[in-house]
Design an enzyme around this catalytic site. Structure first.
Site, PDB file in Angstrom:
ATOM      1  N   SER A 563     -15.093 104.230  -8.377  1.00 29.13           N
ATOM      2  CA  SER A 563     -14.874 105.033  -9.656  1.00 29.13           C
ATOM      3  C   SER A 563     -14.291 104.419 -10.716  1.00 29.13           C
ATOM      4  O   SER A 563     -14.650 103.258 -11.166  1.00 29.13           O
ATOM      5  CB  SER A 563     -14.040 106.459  -9.056  1.00 29.13           C
ATOM      6  OG  SER A 563     -14.141 107.503 -10.098  1.00 29.13           O
ATOM      7  N   ASP A 646     -24.759 111.254  -8.195  1.00 32.58           N
ATOM      8  CA  ASP A 646     -23.439 111.044  -9.001  1.00 32.58           C
ATOM      9  C   ASP A 646     -23.717 111.416 -10.162  1.00 32.58           C
ATOM     10  O   ASP A 646     -24.262 110.765 -10.920  1.00 32.58           O
ATOM     11  CB  ASP A 646     -22.953 109.591  -8.888  1.00 32.58           C
ATOM     12  CG  ASP A 646     -21.629 109.526  -9.421  1.00 32.58           C
ATOM     13  OD1 ASP A 646     -21.256 110.481  -9.897  1.00 32.58           O
ATOM     14  OD2 ASP A 646     -21.192 108.365  -9.177  1.00 32.58           O
ATOM     15  N   HIS A 678     -20.807 111.174  -5.773  1.00 30.66           N
ATOM     16  CA  HIS A 678     -19.963 110.005  -6.223  1.00 30.66           C
ATOM     17  C   HIS A 678     -19.150 109.342  -4.632  1.00 30.66           C
ATOM     18  O   HIS A 678     -18.560 108.397  -4.818  1.00 30.66           O
ATOM     19  CB  HIS A 678     -18.619 110.667  -6.821  1.00 30.66           C
ATOM     20  CG  HIS A 678     -17.795 109.813  -7.801  1.00 30.66           C
ATOM     21  ND1 HIS A 678     -18.570 108.942  -8.499  1.00 30.66           N
ATOM     22  CD2 HIS A 678     -16.497 109.630  -7.811  1.00 30.66           C
ATOM     23  CE1 HIS A 678     -17.575 108.285  -9.210  1.00 30.66           C
ATOM     24  NE2 HIS A 678     -16.492 108.899  -8.789  1.00 30.66           N
TER      25      HIS A 678
END
Length: 725
Positions: A563, A646, A678
Site C-alpha cells: 500500500s 483492489d 488490497h
C-alpha cells in the site's frame, strides 16, 4: 543515537522451530474470549485450514478462567456466533448459519454449555444476519440487534432468493461507483432489532421470536450501518435496559466520497421513531468545529449516556480521535474527555457509570487506559497493560478485565488485568498451545530508537530462528502502509515479520514520519511529504543499522512494503536508497501520480496532497515514482503484486510499473490474483503470495544458497507465463 533494547535470551541460541508460510497460514485462528456473567468461563471460536484437505474446520471452545484449561464446546461449523443469555452462567444464544425453512437465512438457537447439542430453535431469520448484541429486560424478555444487507424498502436482502437480472449493466449518477472491492448497488447495510419472548415452564425458561424484525437504519435516507468495508458490530450498541439503539453512519446529507463525516444516531429499539443524529449539523449538542468521522458508540450501564469518539477534520481519515460522552436527551454541548492528550483512541467501554476503559495505540502497542467519565481536556489517562495489541476486553464481576491480545510472537494471548494491578494472570497463549508456533516468545523481538529527519524514530527488530549475535544475517527492511498507520507488536497472517525472519533475515520495521501511535505531530507531518520526511527517516534508519549492528548484513539487504509501503518501495527504486538493496517487493503500491484520481475515497488524496487534482496537480506530481528522471534510475530486481479487486489502488498501477521495468530491462515479475482485493486472504493464494515474495527476496539476497530450507520461487506450482525469446 538510539540503543537496541536487548532482551536476555535474544543473543543466545534457542530450540525454536522456524515459522514457515504453511505453518503460519494453517495455524489455528481464535476469536476473542467472551466471559459468562459470573466470570468463571469464557467461550471463543477457533478455525483451522488444512493444506491436505484444502478445507477449513471450525469449533467453539470453553476456557476456564481459573485454571486456564480449554475444552471443546462444539465442532459444528454452522455455529457462527455465541452470546451469553441473561444472568445465567450457562445459557447461550447462538447463530446457526443455516436455515431449514429459508435458504440463505439463519436461525437463533438457545442452549446450555453443559449440554450444547440439545438446544432448541428460538427464531428463524430471513437473511444472513450477524453481529448480535443481546440484553435481558426487566420482564425477562430478550431484546437484540444485528445487522444484514438491506433493500431500499427496508427488508433484509437474501442473496439465495434473488432472481438473476437479465442485464449486467450498472448505472451511476453519483460517487462512489465502487468501494474497496465491490461496486455499489441500491442495497446497504442496516441494523435490525428483534425480541425473544420469555415463557416460564417446567425447568428452565424458554424463548421464542416475538413480532417482526425492525430496520432501524432504512428510514434515514442514505444512512448505512455498519459502514463498509471495515464496519462491524462496534458501529452500534444496544442500551442495557433494551430501550435504545445507537449506531454510526457516514453522513447521509453530504457526498460520501468527499468527506469522512459520520454521525451517531439514536433510535428506540422498537423503531417507533426515526433515528436522529446526536452530533449532526442541526443537533443542539454538536461541539463547534467537530465535523469528522465518528464511531464506537457504547451505552453506560445505566443507559443514560453514550460514549463515542469523533475526529474534527471532515477530510482527514486519520485525524485525532477524541472521546465524547453524550447524555441521552440533553441539549447541552457534548463534552470531550482528555482532548489534549496526544493519543487517539481505538475503542471504548464503560467500567461503571462514572468511569471508562479505552483501547489506545501507543508507541507500537495497543494498550488499555482508564479514564473518569467527567475527565477534563487536560487529563492524562492511565495505562494498565503493556506489550502486544489488545483486540478485546470484558469486565469481570471483580472489576478486573479479561483481555484478548496478540503480539509478534503469539497469535492469541488471554490474560486478566486491572487498572489497579496491571496484568495479573496469563490464562492461555497460542505459542504454548499450537505446534506451528512452538518456541516463539517475546525474546524474538527487540526495538530501538534513532534520530530521523526531524525527530526520534522507533523501529522493531525481529530475529530469525536460532539467532546468534556473532553471525551476520541479511537485512529485510519492512515498510508499512497507511501511511497513517504503524508496525505494531501484533500478530499478522499477511505480513508476519517472523515468517520473513525465519528464512534467515533480521527484519527491521521502522515507524517513520506518518506513523500512528507516536503523537499527532509525527503522524500529521506526512501530509504533502509522501516521498520526503518518511523517505529521509528510512534512509537514516538504514544508515543507523549499517553503522551499529554487526549481525545485520546490509550489503545483501532487501526491502518490501504494501500500500503506502508499496508506494515507498516504488519511490526507493528511483532513489539512491534503491541501490542499497539486492531486491525489492512492491505490493499494491501507487505508481503514476496522475492515476491517484482513480481511487474511491477522494477525501484521502485531497487531504494528503492539499487540494483537488485539478487545483493542485503539482502537489500530486511532486512525489511521482513514475517521473522520467526516476525511471532512468530503475535497476534493482523487483517483484510487483497487484490484484484485480483492489479498487483502492487499481491494478493498472502495478501493470504500469511492470511494463516500465520490463522495457527498461530490470529483472522483474508480476504476481496477480483476479479474486483478491488490497489484501490477499484466500489461504491457497496466501501460500502462493508467500512463496513468491520470499522466493524473490531469497534469490537475490543469497538466503536461497545459505539456507537449504529457504522458500524458493520454484516452490509455487502455478505456471509462469513467459514469452521472452
Amino acid at each position: 543515537m538510539g540503543a537496541l533494547r536487548w532482551l536476555s535470551i535474544a543473543a543466545t541460541a534457542s530450540t525454536a522451530l522456524a515459522l514457515n508460510p504453511e505453518g503460519l497460514i494453517s495455524a489455528p485462528r481464535r476469536s476473542e474470549a467472551i466471559p459468562n456473567p459470573s466470570g468463571d468461563v469464557a467461550v471463543f471460536s477457533q478455525s483451522q485450514y488444512s493444506f491436505k484437505t484444502h478445507k477449513t474446520t471450525s469449533q467453539w471452545n470453553v476456557l476456564d478462567l481459573k485454571s486456564g484449561d480449554i475444552k471443546l464446546l462444539t465442532n459444528d461449523s454452522d455455529v457462527s456466533e455465541i452470546v451469553w443469555l441473561g444472568s445465567d452462567d450457562s445459557t447461550v444464544l447462538y447463530v446457526n448459519g443455516t436455515n431449514a425453512d429459508i435458504p440463505g437465512g439463519v436461525e437463533l438457537w438457545v442452549s446450555d454449555i453443559s449440554d450444547f447439542a440439545n438446544g432448541y430453535k428460538a427464531a428463524s431469520l430471513p437473511a444472513s444476519f450477524s453481529g448480535f448484541k443481546v440484553v435481558t429486560t426487566d420482564s425477562g424478555d430478550v431484546r437484540y440487534v444485528a445487522y444484514a444487507e438491506s433493500w431500499a424498502n427496508g427488508t433484509a436482502y437474501n442473496e439465495e432468493l434473488v432472481a438473476k437480472p437479465l442485464s449486467s449493466a450498472r448505472i451511476y449518477d453519483s460517487i462512489y461507483v465502487r468501494h474497496w472491492d465491490y461496486y455499489l448497488t441500491t442495497r446497504f447495510n442496516a441494523v435490525f432489532s428483534g425480541t425473544l419472548k420469555k415463557s416460564e415452564g417446567k425447568g428452565k425458561a424458554t424463548y421464542k421470536a416475538d413480532g417482526d424484525l425492525k430496520n432501524l437504519v432504512s428510514p434515514v435516507k442514505n444512512a448505512e450501518s455498519p459502514y463498509p468495508p471495515f464496519g462491524g458490530a462496534s458501529d452500534y450498541d444496544l442500551s442495557p435496559d433494551g430501550k435504545w439503539v445507537a449506531f454510526k453512519s457516514k453522513a447521509h446529507d453530504i457526498p460520501r466520497a468527499n468527506y469522512t463525516t459520520a454521525y451517531i444516531f439514536l433510535v428506540p429499539h422498537d423503531g417507533s421513531k426515526t433515528a436522529v443524529p446526536i452530533n449532526g449539523p442541526d443537533s443542539p449538542g454538536t461541539p463547534e468545529g467537530v465535523k469528522g468521522d465518528a464511531g464506537s458508540p457504547v451505552f453506560s450501564p445505566d443507559s443514560k449516556k453514550i460514549a463515542y469518539w469523533q475526529m474534527a477534520d471532515e477530510s482527514y481519515e486519520a485525524d485525532h480521535r477524541t472521546l465524547y460522552v453524550y447524555t441521552v436527551g440533553s441539549e447541552e454541548t457534548i463534552p470531550s474527555l482528555a482532548a489534549d492528550w496526544d493519543r487517539s483512541l481505538d475503542s471504548v467501554k464503560w467500567a461503571d457509570d462514572d468511569n471508562l476503559i479505552i483501547g489506545v495505540e501507543d508507541a507500537g502497542r495497543s494498550r488499555l487506559f482508564s479514564i473518569p467519565a467527567d475527565a477534563g481536556d487536560d487529563y492524562k489517562p492511565k495505562n494498565f497493560t503493556d506489550g502486544g495489541v489488545v483486540s478485546a476486553y470484558y469486565q469481570l464481576p471483580d472489576s478486573t478485565y479479561l483481555v484478548t491480545s496478540t503480539a509478534i510472537w503469539t497469535s492469541w494471548n488471554v490474560y486478566i488485568a486491572s487498572p489497579e494491578k496491571g496484568v495479573i494472570k496469563t490464562l492461555a497463549t497460542a505459542n504454548k498451545i499450537d505446534p506451528e508456533l512452538k518456541g516463539l516468545g517475546p525474546e524474538i523481538v527487540d526495538e530501538f530508537y534513532y534520530e530521523g529527519n526531524w525527530t526520534k524514530i522507533q523501529a522493531f527488530v525481529i530475529y530469525p530462528e536460532n539467532f546468534d549475535k556473532s553471525k551476520s544475517y541479511p537485512l529485510l527492511y519492512y515498510i508499512h502502509g497507511g501511511p497513517q498507520s504503524s508496525w505494531l507488536d501484533s500478530w499478522s497472517t499477511r505480513w508476519n515479520p517472523k515468517v520473513f525472519a525465519d528464512q534467515g533475515y533480521v527484519v527491521v520495521a521502522p515507524n517513520p514520519t506518518g506513523s500512528s501511535g507516536f503523537g499527532d505531530a509525527l503522524q500529521d507531518a506526512i501530509q504533502n511529504q509522501w516521498g520526503g520526511y518518511p523517505y529521509e527517516d528510512l534512509v537514516k534508519g538504514w544508515e543507523y543499522v549499517n553503522e551499529n549492528f554487526d549481525f545485520i548484513d546490509t550489503d545483501n539487504g532487501v526491502a518490501a512494503g504494501a500500500s503506502y509501503g508499496g508506494f515507498m518501495i516504488n519511490w526507493i527504486q528511483g532513489s539512491d536508497l534503491g541501490r542499497k538493496f539486492k531486491a525489492l517487493v512492491s505490493h499494491d503500491g501507487t505508481f503514476v501520480a496522475d492515476a491517484k484520481v482513480s481511487t474511491e475515497e477522494l477525501w484521502f488524496m485531497q487531504h494528503e496532497f492539499n487540494g483537488t487534482f485539478w487545483d493542485n496537480r503539482e502537489n500530486y506530481r511532486r512525489w511521482d515514482p513514475s517521473a522520467p528522471e526516476r525511471i532512468l534510475k530503475f535497476s534493482t530486481p523487483m517483484l510487483i503484486i497487484h490484484s484485480d479487486l483492489d479498487y483502492r489502488l487499481p491494478v493498472s498501477e502495478g501493470l504500469s510499473l511492470f511494463n516500465i521495468l520490463q522495457e527498461r530491462g530490470v529483472p522483474s515479475r508480476f504476481l496477480n490474483f483476479p479474486d483478491e482485493n488490497h489484501w490477499v486472504q484466500n489461504k491457497e493464494n496466501s501460500l502462493v503470495w508467500h512463496q513468491q515474495v520470499l522466493g524473490w527476496l531469497n534469490k537475490y539476497s543469497g538466503v536461497e544458497e545459505s539456507n537449504e530450507d529457504a522458500v524458493s520461487l520454484d516452490d509455487t506450482v502455478i505456471p509462469v507465463v513467459d514469452y521472452n525469446p
